[in-house]
Motif scaffolding. Structure first.
Motif, PDB file in Angstrom:
ATOM      1  N   ASP A  67       0.809  -1.230   0.000  1.00 41.89           N
ATOM      2  CA  ASP A  67       0.000   0.000   0.000  1.00 41.89           C
ATOM      3  C   ASP A  67       0.839   1.275   0.000  1.00 41.89           C
ATOM      4  O   ASP A  67       0.307   2.368   0.107  1.00 41.89           O
ATOM      5  N   ASN A 113      -3.580   2.174   3.648  1.00 45.08           N
ATOM      6  CA  ASN A 113      -4.325   1.691   4.819  1.00 45.08           C
ATOM      7  C   ASN A 113      -4.494   2.787   5.863  1.00 45.08           C
ATOM      8  O   ASN A 113      -5.519   2.838   6.559  1.00 45.08           O
ATOM      9  N   LYS A 114      -3.496   3.668   5.998  1.00 48.86           N
ATOM     10  CA  LYS A 114      -3.607   4.782   6.944  1.00 48.86           C
ATOM     11  C   LYS A 114      -4.685   5.769   6.491  1.00 48.86           C
ATOM     12  O   LYS A 114      -5.438   6.309   7.308  1.00 48.86           O
ATOM     13  N   LEU A 155      -7.253   4.996   4.612  1.00 48.53           N
ATOM     14  CA  LEU A 155      -8.535   4.303   4.777  1.00 48.53           C
ATOM     15  C   LEU A 155      -8.995   4.359   6.231  1.00 48.53           C
ATOM     16  O   LEU A 155     -10.199   4.459   6.504  1.00 48.53           O
ATOM     17  N   GLY A 156      -8.053   4.323   7.153  1.00 50.84           N
ATOM     18  CA  GLY A 156      -8.400   4.346   8.566  1.00 50.84           C
ATOM     19  C   GLY A 156      -8.634   5.730   9.136  1.00 50.84           C
ATOM     20  O   GLY A 156      -8.843   5.880  10.343  1.00 50.84           O
ATOM     21  N   LYS A 192     -10.267   8.557   0.451  1.00 51.91           N
ATOM     22  CA  LYS A 192     -10.556   7.363   1.231  1.00 51.91           C
ATOM     23  C   LYS A 192     -11.148   6.270   0.352  1.00 51.91           C
ATOM     24  O   LYS A 192     -10.872   5.081   0.547  1.00 51.91           O
ATOM     25  N   ALA A 198      -8.509   4.390  -1.463  1.00 50.46           N
ATOM     26  CA  ALA A 198      -7.817   3.500  -0.518  1.00 50.46           C
ATOM     27  C   ALA A 198      -8.674   2.263  -0.237  1.00 50.46           C
ATOM     28  O   ALA A 198      -8.157   1.138  -0.126  1.00 50.46           O
ATOM     29  N   TRP A 237      -8.380  -0.166  -3.113  1.00 53.48           N
ATOM     30  CA  TRP A 237      -7.148  -0.957  -3.009  1.00 53.48           C
ATOM     31  C   TRP A 237      -7.292  -2.056  -1.958  1.00 53.48           C
ATOM     32  O   TRP A 237      -6.906  -3.196  -2.191  1.00 53.48           O
ATOM     33  N   ARG A 238      -7.891  -1.720  -0.823  1.00 51.56           N
ATOM     34  CA  ARG A 238      -8.019  -2.690   0.251  1.00 51.56           C
ATOM     35  C   ARG A 238      -8.885  -3.883  -0.165  1.00 51.56           C
ATOM     36  O   ARG A 238      -8.552  -5.052   0.123  1.00 51.56           O
ATOM     37  N   HIS A 259      -7.202  -6.525  -2.061  1.00 57.39           N
ATOM     38  CA  HIS A 259      -6.137  -7.266  -1.381  1.00 57.39           C
ATOM     39  C   HIS A 259      -6.640  -8.023  -0.161  1.00 57.39           C
ATOM     40  O   HIS A 259      -5.867  -8.293   0.763  1.00 57.39           O
TER      41      HIS A 259
END
Length: 715
Positions: free
Chosen positions: A640, A670-671, A673-674, A687, A690, A693-694, A697
């Motif tokens: 990521d 991931n950061k 997204l969070g 977001k 992101a 992408w998540r 995976h």
């Protein structure tokens, strides 16, 4: 055999060797006993014992097993000083090199991936100074032998260099221990070998190359300044030439650190950005955008209203905008900050003297400890036959030349398909001009991906711009009215116009400042090192005149490094950090980018994974009637970490900031997204990409396991 398997195998060998050795009682007494057992066999076969000893030494050092010191003592005891020194010296260097190569093959790519963009800067420094670092580490006894081997394996230092520097650097320490081995019978403990004075001698030897290098640097600087007489006293700590973005920031920092600084500007304070570039062009674009929205008000449930465009009033507003911002960059403000501001033309007389000629022709000379050249850039005028006859405009002159016009040019040609050309073409088309944009390259915005170029070209055509890519301008003329002749595939055509704006690029302002007098090298820009220093370390350059980026924010960024290095470079210098430089083109839709584009990654052979989110799916884009464009993120396959981002759409120049922050500080998708993003905002697009992408995976095995868990929970 794959690298992970090899890594596991090597680790197993090291652990096994350490475990076996851990069960042995290794002391001076036991070493003497082992040597006594070998002595008789050595007398019978001395060459074989020497070969086996060397092979064992190579293997043990290659595996980084902790008994090299004992083997070195044994080498002295078995073979005497000179033979022992030769065997141990070569065996230790060969073993160290094998450990170095193993670390390079097994771990270097992993470490590079973890460091990301920082790896390039680290490797550049080590490629230059690696031999010095290695020599110093070899002479510091507290630095573990195996740690040096593994650490240097992760650097770009050449294998040949590692070998000879290691052999040379370890020679002194090896000699001490081999010599102690020749006196093994008289030793009671290892502490007798390495005394404090000996450690101090090693430390002095370790820093000797750095001292020698500093001396060489001093001699080089003396050669640079040879023939020039340095003043005994200086009027200023710093003179800054040019009051654009780079010059203003440099002067501000100098004043904030209580240095005596003079800022010299021949034109208007604020430079091109305030007076001819960013500010007026964005004010023009805002007016053009409103005219476009009025023309297409039905998209928002209102009635389409053809706008009346009193062009003189539009230009008046642009002047007011400049006037409202001008106090931020004014003489009064900077004088209040403690900057001595001089209006006039600056010229370097010698490396420490700047002559300032004021508007009345009077000359004043200042001596200074350091100089920053921040003279900016100007529009390029191509060598196009007849161009001077048609009285061309540029992004610098159009604001004054068109200021008193009641209407936008009826027929306008824009020569150039870069960001400036695209912005001006769309803005003038929306304000009523019949615009023809001519670009020699096969597409607009050649620095961007083809899909971005196509999106902008379609938007310009929708606004009525005639986009001619792949057309080469041949000549201009004025017979029967102004015209430009262009050629494509051997076919020529003439295009008539009332005004032509030349926007084919910008070139650094290098002439008239005395650079040639001082022998300061130039090549399109002023040639500087990584610290923004010219051939004279106290003369630096920043901004467009230094390159490679021609952005206001990049100039401000460079100014920090230039001013700090100018004022404090004798204590510590800072390399310019230009790993993460974003930019934006303010067309509609806007285009913003940071890092790699997909095209650049392909051309450089960099493997990337592309994650894309279409803004047509963003709630806020739908409510704003601007559901077009995309966010595209490049990451290493399966990871990521962000390598580059391209955003095409409304507010792209604002949205890119989150990705710039993430790349600067090594934060992955991931950061993002969070992180909570307000709904409904444009920032949610970041977001969303992101999240895309998540989802791509998610581990399918883990999902299957979770599904089974839920099924079990249902009973």
């Amino acid at each position: 055999m794959t690298r992970p398997v090899l890594l596991i195998l090597v680790a197993a060998l090291v652990l096994a060797g350490s475990w076996l050795l851990g069960g042995q009682d290794v002391t001076l007494q036991s070493l003497r006993g082992h040597l006594a057992a070998v002595a008789e066999y050595q007398q019978q076969r001395p060459v074989l014992v020497a070969a086996l000893f060397a092979a064992a030494y190579v293997a043990i050092t290659a595996l980084s097993l902790p008994i090299a010191v004992w083997l070195t003592l044994a080498g002295g005891a078995l073979f005497g000083f000179w033979a022992g020194l030769a065997i141990v010296s070569f065996a230790s260097a060969i073993g160290a090199t094998l450990a170095f190569l193993a670390a390079r093959y097994l771990l270097r790519d992993w470490v590079r991936a973890r460091l990301g963009a920082r790896a390039k800067g680290i490797e550049t420094g080590l490629a230059r100074d690696g031999a010095f670092y290695l020599f110093s580490l070899r002479l510091i006894p507290v630095m573990p032998f195996f740690a040096t081997n593994l650490l240097m394996g992760l650097t770009p230092i050449r294998t040949r260099t590692f070998y000879w520097v290691s052999q040379l650097g370890m020679l002194a320490g090896t000699a001490v221990y081999v010599n102690a081995g020749t006196q093994l019978a008289a030793l009671d403990s290892l502490s007798e070998i390495v005394s404090p004075p000996l450690l101090a001698s090693f430390a002095a030897l370790a820093v000797f190359p750095w001292i020698a290098r500093a001396i060489v640097g001093i001699l080089r600087r003396r050669r640079v300044y040879a023939g020039w007489t340095r003043p005994r006293r200086f009027d200023r700590n710093l003179v800054v030439i040019g009051a654009g973005s780079a010059g203003l920031v440099s002067a501000y920092i100098a004043a904030a650190t209580k240095a005596r600084v003079t800022l010299i500007e021949a034109g208007a304070m604020g430079g091109d950005c305030l007076n001819h570039g960013c500010v007026p062009s964005k004010a023009l674009i805002r007016s053009a955008t409103l005219a476009h929205q009025m023309r297409h008000a039905a998209r928002f449930g209102l009635a389409d209203t053809p706008p009346a465009v009193p062009f003189r009033a539009v230009m008046d507003r642009i002047r007011r905008v400049i006037a409202d911002i001008a106090p931020h960059d004014s003489v009064d403000r900077y004088a209040g900050l403690g900057v001595d501001v001089l209006q006039g033309h600056a010229r370097l007389i010698d490396p420490w003297t700047v002559a300032v000629t004021d508007p009345q022709g009077a000359e004043r000379r200042l001596t200074t400890r350091a100089i920053i050249i921040a003279t900016g850039a100007r529009p390029v005028m191509p060598p196009l036959p007849g161009l001077d006859l048609v009285d061309p405009l540029t992004s610098e002159t159009l604001w004054s030349r068109l200021a008193d016009h009641d209407h936008a040019p009826r027929r306008l040609v824009v020569l150039g398909g870069g960001p400036i050309g695209c912005e001006l073409s769309q803005a003038f088309a929306r304000l009523g001009s019949d615009v023809t944009q001519i670009e020699m390259a096969p597409r607009l915005l050649m620095r961007e991906d083809p899909e971005v170029s196509a999106l902008v070209a379609d938007a310009l055509r929708d606004d009525g711009v005639t986009v001619l890519t792949g057309h080469r301008a041949i000549r201009c003329g004025i017979d029967g009215g102004r015209w430009i002749e262009v050629e494509r595939d051997g076919a020529a055509r003439r295009i008539g116009f009332d005004q032509i704006i030349v926007a084919v690029g910008r070139s650094a302002r290098l002439e008239g400042f005395g650079l040639d007098r001082l022998g300061i090298e130039t090549d399109r820009t002023i040639v500087t090192n990584a610290f923004l220093q010219t051939r004279f370390p106290h003369i630096l350059a920043a901004g467009d005149v230094a390159g490679p980026f021609q952005f206001t924010h990049a100039a401000s960024h460079q100014a920090w490094f230039a001013s700090v290095n100018a004022l404090f470079g004798t204590l510590r210098r800072f390399r310019v950090d230009d790993r993460v430089i974003p930019w934006a083109t303010f067309t509609d839709p806007q285009i913003a980018r940071v890092g790699l584009s997909e095209t650049e990654a392909r051309d450089r052979g960099i493997a990337v994974e592309v994650t894309r989110y279409d803004l047509a799916d963003l709630d806020r884009a739908i409510t704003d009637g601007a559901a077009r464009g995309f966010v595209k993120v490049l990451t290493p396959p399966g990871r990521d970490r962000i390598l580059g981002v391209t955003i095409a759409g409304d507010h792209a120049g604002d949205l890119i900031a989150e990705f710039v922050l993430a790349m600067k500080h090594g934060l992955g998708l991931n950061k993002i997204l969070g992180t909570i993003h307000i709904y409904p905002t444009w920032a949610e697009a970041n977001k969303a990409v992101a999240g895309t992408w998540r989802r791509a995976h998610v581990n399918p095995r883990l999902l299957a396991l979770v599904e089974r868990y839920h099924r079990w929970r249902r009973g």
